[in-house]
Motif scaffolding. Structure first.
Motif, PDB file in Angstrom:
ATOM      1  N   TYR A 200       0.829  -1.205   0.000  1.00  0.00           N
ATOM      2  CA  TYR A 200       0.000   0.000   0.000  1.00  0.00           C
ATOM      3  C   TYR A 200       0.863   1.254   0.000  1.00  0.00           C
ATOM      4  O   TYR A 200       0.638   2.184  -0.797  1.00  0.00           O
ATOM      5  CB  TYR A 200      -0.939   0.033   1.206  1.00  0.00           C
ATOM      6  N   ILE A 201       1.849   1.317   0.884  1.00  0.00           N
ATOM      7  CA  ILE A 201       2.682   2.516   1.010  1.00  0.00           C
ATOM      8  C   ILE A 201       3.386   2.838  -0.295  1.00  0.00           C
ATOM      9  O   ILE A 201       3.492   4.000  -0.703  1.00  0.00           O
ATOM     10  CB  ILE A 201       3.699   2.334   2.155  1.00  0.00           C
ATOM     11  N   LYS A 202       3.862   1.808  -0.985  1.00  0.00           N
ATOM     12  CA  LYS A 202       4.578   2.039  -2.245  1.00  0.00           C
ATOM     13  C   LYS A 202       3.659   2.605  -3.319  1.00  0.00           C
ATOM     14  O   LYS A 202       4.113   3.345  -4.203  1.00  0.00           O
ATOM     15  CB  LYS A 202       5.217   0.730  -2.726  1.00  0.00           C
ATOM     16  N   LEU A 203       2.381   2.287  -3.274  1.00  0.00           N
ATOM     17  CA  LEU A 203       1.441   2.771  -4.276  1.00  0.00           C
ATOM     18  C   LEU A 203       0.922   4.170  -3.972  1.00  0.00           C
ATOM     19  O   LEU A 203       0.613   4.931  -4.890  1.00  0.00           O
ATOM     20  CB  LEU A 203       0.254   1.810  -4.385  1.00  0.00           C
ATOM     21  N   ASP A 204       0.826   4.500  -2.693  1.00  0.00           N
ATOM     22  CA  ASP A 204       0.217   5.775  -2.289  1.00  0.00           C
ATOM     23  C   ASP A 204       1.269   6.868  -2.256  1.00  0.00           C
ATOM     24  O   ASP A 204       2.066   6.958  -1.317  1.00  0.00           O
ATOM     25  CB  ASP A 204      -0.445   5.611  -0.921  1.00  0.00           C
ATOM     26  N   GLN A 205       1.264   7.737  -3.264  1.00  0.00           N
ATOM     27  CA  GLN A 205       2.243   8.808  -3.353  1.00  0.00           C
ATOM     28  C   GLN A 205       2.010   9.889  -2.301  1.00  0.00           C
ATOM     29  O   GLN A 205       2.856  10.764  -2.117  1.00  0.00           O
ATOM     30  CB  GLN A 205       2.193   9.435  -4.753  1.00  0.00           C
ATOM     31  N   GLY A 206       0.881   9.851  -1.614  1.00  0.00           N
ATOM     32  CA  GLY A 206       0.603  10.834  -0.580  1.00  0.00           C
ATOM     33  C   GLY A 206       1.235  10.529   0.766  1.00  0.00           C
ATOM     34  O   GLY A 206       1.241  11.381   1.659  1.00  0.00           O
ATOM     35  N   VAL A 207       1.785   9.320   0.939  1.00  0.00           N
ATOM     36  CA  VAL A 207       2.379   8.959   2.230  1.00  0.00           C
ATOM     37  C   VAL A 207       3.680   9.732   2.437  1.00  0.00           C
ATOM     38  O   VAL A 207       4.592   9.666   1.616  1.00  0.00           O
ATOM     39  CB  VAL A 207       2.642   7.438   2.305  1.00  0.00           C
ATOM     40  N   GLN A 208       3.765  10.456   3.548  1.00  0.00           N
ATOM     41  CA  GLN A 208       4.943  11.256   3.856  1.00  0.00           C
ATOM     42  C   GLN A 208       5.773  10.682   4.999  1.00  0.00           C
ATOM     43  O   GLN A 208       6.985  10.895   5.053  1.00  0.00           O
ATOM     44  CB  GLN A 208       4.530  12.686   4.200  1.00  0.00           C
ATOM     45  N   LYS A 209       5.126   9.967   5.924  1.00  0.00           N
ATOM     46  CA  LYS A 209       5.853   9.390   7.051  1.00  0.00           C
ATOM     47  C   LYS A 209       5.250   8.052   7.444  1.00  0.00           C
ATOM     48  O   LYS A 209       4.048   7.826   7.292  1.00  0.00           O
ATOM     49  CB  LYS A 209       5.809  10.317   8.276  1.00  0.00           C
ATOM     50  N   VAL A 210       6.099   7.168   7.944  1.00  0.00           N
ATOM     51  CA  VAL A 210       5.661   5.919   8.549  1.00  0.00           C
ATOM     52  C   VAL A 210       6.269   5.879   9.947  1.00  0.00           C
ATOM     53  O   VAL A 210       7.489   5.757  10.108  1.00  0.00           O
ATOM     54  CB  VAL A 210       6.110   4.691   7.729  1.00  0.00           C
ATOM     55  N   LEU A 211       5.427   6.035  10.968  1.00  0.00           N
ATOM     56  CA  LEU A 211       5.883   6.082  12.354  1.00  0.00           C
ATOM     57  C   LEU A 211       5.764   4.700  12.975  1.00  0.00           C
ATOM     58  O   LEU A 211       4.682   4.111  13.009  1.00  0.00           O
ATOM     59  CB  LEU A 211       5.057   7.084  13.152  1.00  0.00           C
ATOM     60  N   ILE A 212       6.888   4.183  13.481  1.00  0.00           N
ATOM     61  CA  ILE A 212       6.923   2.856  14.093  1.00  0.00           C
ATOM     62  C   ILE A 212       7.305   3.020  15.562  1.00  0.00           C
ATOM     63  O   ILE A 212       8.376   3.543  15.882  1.00  0.00           O
ATOM     64  CB  ILE A 212       7.937   1.941  13.379  1.00  0.00           C
ATOM     65  N   ALA A 247      13.444   4.194   3.214  1.00  0.00           N
ATOM     66  CA  ALA A 247      13.950   4.408   4.574  1.00  0.00           C
ATOM     67  C   ALA A 247      13.787   5.856   5.009  1.00  0.00           C
ATOM     68  O   ALA A 247      13.626   6.144   6.210  1.00  0.00           O
ATOM     69  CB  ALA A 247      15.422   4.001   4.653  1.00  0.00           C
ATOM     70  N   SER A 248      13.786   6.780   4.064  1.00  0.00           N
ATOM     71  CA  SER A 248      13.717   8.205   4.394  1.00  0.00           C
ATOM     72  C   SER A 248      12.386   8.618   5.011  1.00  0.00           C
ATOM     73  O   SER A 248      12.300   9.661   5.667  1.00  0.00           O
ATOM     74  CB  SER A 248      13.976   9.044   3.140  1.00  0.00           C
ATOM     75  N   ILE A 249      11.322   7.821   4.818  1.00  0.00           N
ATOM     76  CA  ILE A 249      10.036   8.198   5.395  1.00  0.00           C
ATOM     77  C   ILE A 249       9.727   7.417   6.667  1.00  0.00           C
ATOM     78  O   ILE A 249       8.681   7.622   7.287  1.00  0.00           O
ATOM     79  CB  ILE A 249       8.894   8.008   4.372  1.00  0.00           C
ATOM     80  N   ILE A 250      10.622   6.513   7.061  1.00  0.00           N
ATOM     81  CA  ILE A 250      10.398   5.688   8.256  1.00  0.00           C
ATOM     82  C   ILE A 250      11.025   6.353   9.479  1.00  0.00           C
ATOM     83  O   ILE A 250      12.182   6.755   9.457  1.00  0.00           O
ATOM     84  CB  ILE A 250      10.971   4.275   8.065  1.00  0.00           C
ATOM     85  N   GLN A 251      10.251   6.453  10.535  1.00  0.00           N
ATOM     86  CA  GLN A 251      10.737   6.990  11.808  1.00  0.00           C
ATOM     87  C   GLN A 251      10.460   5.983  12.910  1.00  0.00           C
ATOM     88  O   GLN A 251       9.316   5.574  13.109  1.00  0.00           O
ATOM     89  CB  GLN A 251      10.057   8.322  12.123  1.00  0.00           C
ATOM     90  N   VAL A 252      11.515   5.560  13.613  1.00  0.00           N
ATOM     91  CA  VAL A 252      11.404   4.535  14.655  1.00  0.00           C
ATOM     92  C   VAL A 252      11.562   5.169  16.030  1.00  0.00           C
ATOM     93  O   VAL A 252      12.479   5.953  16.263  1.00  0.00           O
ATOM     94  CB  VAL A 252      12.471   3.438  14.469  1.00  0.00           C
TER      95      VAL A 252
END
Length: 292
Positions: A200-212, A247-252
């Motif tokens: 899903y994330i790869k298809l959605d160009q609107g995703v700016q961050k993924v918070l883990i 990796a640039s949109i992932i925040q752990v």
């Protein structure tokens, strides 16, 4: 047909049809058109002086048939959907598809069952019929729709359906993975969910961050819990990166036992607190595309 995604069939009735009791759309006026993108697939049929019929497929296996008409009298309260043998079959048969339609308003109702079955029947040559009636009057309104000239656009529609992500944004935006006591890495089932999330994330160009965010119960020291929550969150992040998420949109972040969602006084509560949460953040002004 191997895919079972969400589908909407939309009927729009134009002016001049209120007094008509039976409508059979001429075969020579039928034209199906396909449109689609990463998040929905449309199969449209526009009929002169009648309206539009649209099959709509979306992620997450949502499968409904929606009917709207501002021309139907308000006393119509019963809606049924049928698949018909083509007129050159002998004898012709009409078979009910699913249950009754559920009315959302005086002008809109939906069918929730067996729409994929209807599509498969159409691909084999069946026609459709919609019947709307009143429980107190004998003035049923029926619309019969042929399925001619549909093969090529239907094939394109099905290809689009098979490429839709398994998750909708509503599912992807907040995913919680529960961890057993002592568990440090995601299980195979959890990795399957993470793979769907990555798609899903790869298809959605609107995703700016993924918070883990990693969390634990209160068993053990604060330092140990902080470390294990980091290990769990890092494992999830690594899997998403391997699955193609940038990796640039992932925040752990790791929190240890600081933010429980349940009481640690019980084993059930502790189990709820041992978790990794993944939150997908989209841009405020960006939405995933919707073909019309």
């Amino acid at each position: 047909m191997t895919c079972n995604k969400s589908v909407i069939l939309l009927f729009t009735f134009n002016v001049g049809l209120v007094n008509a009791q039976n409508i059979s759309v001429p075969m020579d006026l039928v034209k199906w058109e396909y449109k689609g993108d990463h998040f929905q697939c449309l199969l449209n049929k526009n009929v002169n002086k009648f309206g539009q019929v649209t099959f709509r497929a979306e992620p997450n296996n949502k499968l409904v048939l929606q009917v709207r008409s501002y021309q139907l009298p308000k006393h119509y309260k019963t809606a049924r959907l049928y698949k018909l043998d083509s007129p050159w079959e002998q004898p012709e048969q009409a078979v009910t598809v699913g249950g009754e339609g559920a009315w959302l308003s005086a002008h809109e109702f939906v069918f929730n069952d067996s729409i994929d079955e209807l599509l498969q029947a159409i691909s084999r040559g069946a026609w459709m019929k919609l019947s709307v009636s009143s429980p107190t009057q004998q003035d049923a309104f029926t619309v019969q729709l042929p399925s001619v000239r549909i093969t090529e656009p239907l094939n394109a529609f099905n290809r689009c359906r098979s490429a839709l992500p398994a998750m909708s944004y509503e599912q992807a935006r907040d995913l919680v993975l529960a961890f057993d006591l002592g568990q440090r890495v995601a299980t195979s089932d959890q990795r399957a969910s993470l793979k769907q999330l990555a798609e899903y994330i790869k298809l959605d160009q609107g995703v700016q961050k993924v918070l883990i965010d990693g969390h634990t119960d209160n068993v053990g020291s604060s330092l140990a819990n902080l470390q294990i929550s980091r290990v769990r969150a890092d494992d999830v992040a690594s899997f998403l990166e391997e699955a193609g998420v940038r990796a640039s949109i992932i925040q752990v972040r790791s929190h240890g036992s600081r933010y429980p969602v349940a009481s640690n006084a019980s084993e059930k509560g502790k189990a709820k607190n041992r978790r990794v949460t993944i939150r997908v953040i989209r841009g405020g002004s960006i939405t995933n595309s919707k073909v019309q």
